[in-house]
Structure formats: structure tokens, C-alpha cells
Design a protein around this motif. Structure first.
Motif, PDB file in Angstrom:
ATOM      1  N   GLU A  25       8.524  10.011 -20.819  1.00 45.08           N
ATOM      2  CA  GLU A  25       8.543   8.928 -19.844  1.00 45.08           C
ATOM      3  C   GLU A  25       6.929   8.329 -19.357  1.00 45.08           C
ATOM      4  N   GLY A  26       5.972   9.061 -20.061  1.00 42.50           N
ATOM      5  CA  GLY A  26       4.702   8.512 -20.221  1.00 42.50           C
ATOM      6  C   GLY A  26       3.758   8.835 -19.007  1.00 42.50           C
ATOM      7  N   GLU A  27       2.961   8.178 -18.492  1.00 41.39           N
ATOM      8  CA  GLU A  27       2.083   8.864 -17.377  1.00 41.39           C
ATOM      9  C   GLU A  27       2.855   8.690 -16.200  1.00 41.39           C
ATOM     10  N   TRP A  46       4.980   5.732 -11.566  1.00 37.55           N
ATOM     11  CA  TRP A  46       4.384   5.304 -12.728  1.00 37.55           C
ATOM     12  C   TRP A  46       3.351   4.215 -12.324  1.00 37.55           C
ATOM     13  N   ILE A  47       2.154   4.109 -13.036  1.00 37.21           N
ATOM     14  CA  ILE A  47       1.045   3.536 -12.673  1.00 37.21           C
ATOM     15  C   ILE A  47       0.719   2.596 -13.845  1.00 37.21           C
ATOM     16  N   VAL A  48       0.195   1.377 -13.799  1.00 37.42           N
ATOM     17  CA  VAL A  48      -0.646   0.735 -14.656  1.00 37.42           C
ATOM     18  C   VAL A  48      -1.790   0.120 -14.275  1.00 37.42           C
ATOM     19  N   GLU A  49      -2.510  -0.356 -15.395  1.00 38.84           N
ATOM     20  CA  GLU A  49      -3.921  -1.024 -14.896  1.00 38.84           C
ATOM     21  C   GLU A  49      -3.611  -2.542 -15.392  1.00 38.84           C
ATOM     22  N   ILE A  50      -4.058  -3.568 -14.528  1.00 34.19           N
ATOM     23  CA  ILE A  50      -4.020  -4.822 -14.899  1.00 34.19           C
ATOM     24  C   ILE A  50      -5.565  -5.724 -14.515  1.00 34.19           C
ATOM     25  N   ASP A  51      -6.202  -5.805 -15.396  1.00 30.73           N
ATOM     26  CA  ASP A  51      -7.354  -6.336 -15.318  1.00 30.73           C
ATOM     27  C   ASP A  51      -8.440  -5.423 -14.180  1.00 30.73           C
ATOM     28  N   GLY A  52      -8.275  -4.151 -14.656  1.00 35.72           N
ATOM     29  CA  GLY A  52      -9.159  -3.154 -13.918  1.00 35.72           C
ATOM     30  C   GLY A  52      -8.614  -2.689 -12.632  1.00 35.72           C
ATOM     31  N   VAL A  53      -7.503  -3.075 -12.259  1.00 34.01           N
ATOM     32  CA  VAL A  53      -6.727  -2.834 -10.986  1.00 34.01           C
ATOM     33  C   VAL A  53      -5.413  -2.008 -11.240  1.00 34.01           C
ATOM     34  N   SER A  54      -5.385  -0.886 -10.229  1.00 33.79           N
ATOM     35  CA  SER A  54      -4.340   0.237 -10.572  1.00 33.79           C
ATOM     36  C   SER A  54      -3.059  -0.627  -9.622  1.00 33.79           C
ATOM     37  N   TRP A  55      -1.702  -0.477 -10.202  1.00 35.20           N
ATOM     38  CA  TRP A  55      -0.631  -0.947  -9.654  1.00 35.20           C
ATOM     39  C   TRP A  55       0.391   0.024  -9.675  1.00 35.20           C
ATOM     40  N   LEU A  56       1.153   0.086  -8.502  1.00 38.90           N
ATOM     41  CA  LEU A  56       2.424   1.052  -8.580  1.00 38.90           C
ATOM     42  C   LEU A  56       3.581  -0.061  -8.586  1.00 38.90           C
ATOM     43  N   VAL A 101       3.435  -7.045 -13.112  1.00 38.44           N
ATOM     44  CA  VAL A 101       3.517  -5.563 -13.137  1.00 38.44           C
ATOM     45  C   VAL A 101       4.869  -4.872 -13.911  1.00 38.44           C
ATOM     46  N   ASN A 102       5.727  -5.806 -13.963  1.00 40.59           N
ATOM     47  CA  ASN A 102       6.922  -5.403 -14.660  1.00 40.59           C
ATOM     48  C   ASN A 102       6.799  -5.639 -16.158  1.00 40.59           C
ATOM     49  N   GLU A 103       6.039  -6.899 -16.576  1.00 39.18           N
ATOM     50  CA  GLU A 103       5.711  -6.826 -17.991  1.00 39.18           C
ATOM     51  C   GLU A 103       4.696  -5.510 -18.547  1.00 39.18           C
ATOM     52  N   GLU A 104       3.694  -5.356 -17.654  1.00 38.77           N
ATOM     53  CA  GLU A 104       2.741  -3.990 -17.942  1.00 38.77           C
ATOM     54  C   GLU A 104       3.593  -2.872 -18.051  1.00 38.77           C
ATOM     55  N   MET A 105       4.554  -2.765 -17.164  1.00 37.09           N
ATOM     56  CA  MET A 105       5.416  -1.133 -16.949  1.00 37.09           C
ATOM     57  C   MET A 105       6.302  -1.324 -18.262  1.00 37.09           C
ATOM     58  N   GLU A 131      -6.357  -0.098  -3.865  1.00 41.01           N
ATOM     59  CA  GLU A 131      -7.890  -0.453  -3.807  1.00 41.01           C
ATOM     60  C   GLU A 131      -8.396   0.723  -3.548  1.00 41.01           C
ATOM     61  N   PRO A 132      -9.460   0.988  -4.373  1.00 39.28           N
ATOM     62  CA  PRO A 132     -10.376   2.495  -4.206  1.00 39.28           C
ATOM     63  C   PRO A 132     -10.798   2.267  -2.770  1.00 39.28           C
ATOM     64  N   ARG A 133     -11.120   3.775  -2.408  1.00 38.14           N
ATOM     65  CA  ARG A 133     -11.870   3.747  -1.154  1.00 38.14           C
ATOM     66  C   ARG A 133     -12.313   4.960  -1.186  1.00 38.14           C
ATOM     67  N   ALA A 134     -13.700   5.007  -0.499  1.00 40.18           N
ATOM     68  CA  ALA A 134     -14.540   6.279  -0.270  1.00 40.18           C
ATOM     69  C   ALA A 134     -13.744   7.344   0.412  1.00 40.18           C
TER      70      ALA A 134
END
Length: 146
Positions: A25-27, A46-56, A101-105, A131-134
Motif C-alpha cells: 500500500e505504499g508509504e 497516505w501522504i503525497v508531496e506536490i510542489d514541495g508541500v505535503s498533502w493528506l 491530490v487525487n492524481e498524485e495519490m 504546513e510545517p511549524r516549529a
């Protein structure tokens, strides 16, 4: 009739079991979220990266984990052997983001995503931007292009 139903049930169970063991099932990451009583929940997603941004992707708009992060968007993601990373989770319920997101998934998760789509209408899915946070809760600045 009983024998037919029993046979059909056993066949379905065999297919599900075989799929669970034979299909990669991947990552899968662990999303930690909290509810209104500050109880902590962990959900595998599941998680994907699109243009350097993480998406669920919440495949159901009424998913409990999605409801929790709508109320408390500060979440943490555990990815592989890395320590958990803090994020601010923002649902972005637009057709353009849903499509991307659906296409990348589909690309990343292949056959597993194809099987999921037989049971879930991904056109109703809700993309969630991370969005990353400290560690102190502040948002990290976006990476700068060279």
C-alpha cells in the motif's frame, strides 16, 4: 442458498486477506491529532508531496480525524523512523486541489489507490495541506527559491 452465501463470504474474505498481504500500500504515515477534550488520536494515512508541500486526503468528508483537525489544526506526523514533525493541517476543499491530490495519490499508490476507488468516491475527498511549524507551535518560514 446457505451454501451459496457461505461460499461467497469465504471468497470475499480470501480476496481481502490476499490483498492485505500481497498488495503493497505504499508509504503510510501516522497522523496525531487531538479532540476537544485534549485526547490524542493516531490515524494511519497516505501522504503525497506536490510542489514541495505535503498533502493528506480524507476520503470521507465526515472522517473523525478530519473533524478533529478542523477544530485543532496543530497536528504531528510520524514518517518512517523519523521523529514526529509538527504541522498545521488545513483542509483545502476545492476541486482543483482535490484533483491534484487525487492524481498524485493515484500515481504514488497505484493499485492500492485503484482498489480504494472501487469503494470510495474520491471526488468527495477533502485534501489537507500540511504546513510545517516549529516545535514551539510557530509556523516555519516557507523555503526560499535560490
Amino acid at each position: 442458498m446457505r451454501l451459496l452465501l457461505l461460499t461467497a463470504g469465504l471468497l470475499a474474505a480470501a480476496i481481502v486477506t490476499l490483498s492485505a498481504f500481497a498488495l503493497d500500500e505504499g508509504e503510510v504515515v501516522t497522523l496525531a491529532s487531538i479532540d476537544g477534550a485534549n485526547a490524542r488520536f493516531e490515524t494511519s494515512v497516505w501522504i503525497v508531496e506536490i510542489d514541495g508541500v505535503s498533502w493528506l486526503r480524507a476520503t470521507r468528508p465526515q472522517a473523525l480525524w478530519l473533524a478533529r483537525l478542523r477544530r485543532h489544526p496543530e497536528v504531528a506526523i510520524t514518517r518512517g523512523d523519523l521523529p514526529h514533525q509538527p504541522f498545521r493541517a488545513t483542509p483545502v476543499d476545492t476541486s482543483d486541489e482535490r484533483r491534484r491530490v487525487n492524481e498524485e495519490m493515484a500515481h504514488k499508490y497505484g493499485a492500492a489507490d485503484g482498489i480504494l476507488r472501487r469503494f470510495v468516491d474520491v471526488n468527495q475527498a477533502v485534501p489537507v495541506r500540511l504546513e510545517p511549524r516549529a516545535a514551539d507551535g510557530a509556523r516555519k518560514p516557507a523555503p526560499q527559491s535560490p
